[in-house]
Scaffold this motif. Sequence first.
Motif: not given
Length: 270
Positions: A26-39
């Motif tokens: 779950h945490l890895i999913f959130v981190l990945t989502k945030l990485a793309f949203l930062k862009i």
Amino acid sequence: MNIFIELWRAILKTTRLPLSISQKFHLIFVLTKLAFLKIVAKKQTPAKVRLFGFEIVNYNYRLLDYLVKEVFVGFEYNFSAKTQKPVIFDCGANIGMATIFFKWLYPEATIYAFEPQTKTFEFLQQNIKNNNLSNVFCYNLALSDEEGTITFYESDSQNLMGSILEDRVVGTKIEVKTKKLSDFITQKADLIKIDVEGAEKLIVKDLVENKLLSKEKIDQIIMEYHHKIPNQKSSMGTFLKPFENNNFEYQIRTDFQQLGIFQDMLIYFF
């Protein structure tokens, strides 16, 4: 640093955390989502993400990503309480990420959260309200060694950072209300978390003067100590002395890169 290099490093840290497999995914999913949203959504205000059942908002995705990594990946505020209903003081609460972390660890905790910066405090209140967090009390003020007002420097750069030290922040000079932490400690504190950008010495001075810096009054303290602040002489030995005199043990967590530069040091007193 490249966003995806940062993401990969955070994922590696996540795999080593004391979490269940499902929590790690779950945490890895959130981190990945945030990485793309930062862009793709970097200008969106406010930024929003759900983490471990909590809805968390912040000014933008860069800041939100930073705090998730600091608190939930860095696991800086992980602690073991002697009760399932600990009393916690979050001094320098920012948007409430640490408060949410503490509520994740101990849902029945009572938390007193202090944040002097106006915009940041608004996000703190919103995060408490959106998640229906009970027994969380928020105060829009700075903690010091006396009650009154103090000069405060509020960032203009949308990083929601503030300090009583001009050298710590480039921004607007304002006056904020101050109170003493000792006025709020009416029972034993299981944890006091302090991240106040240079004002930690004033808080400790107040606790010493009011005879609260003792193992009978405070079980644990997690503090960010600001070392080598520009135009200030090193005084860590003097700072640590009251803790040693009052039977606190401590561990220090920090990185070192170059002589003479500013250094954030995380100190665990127990």
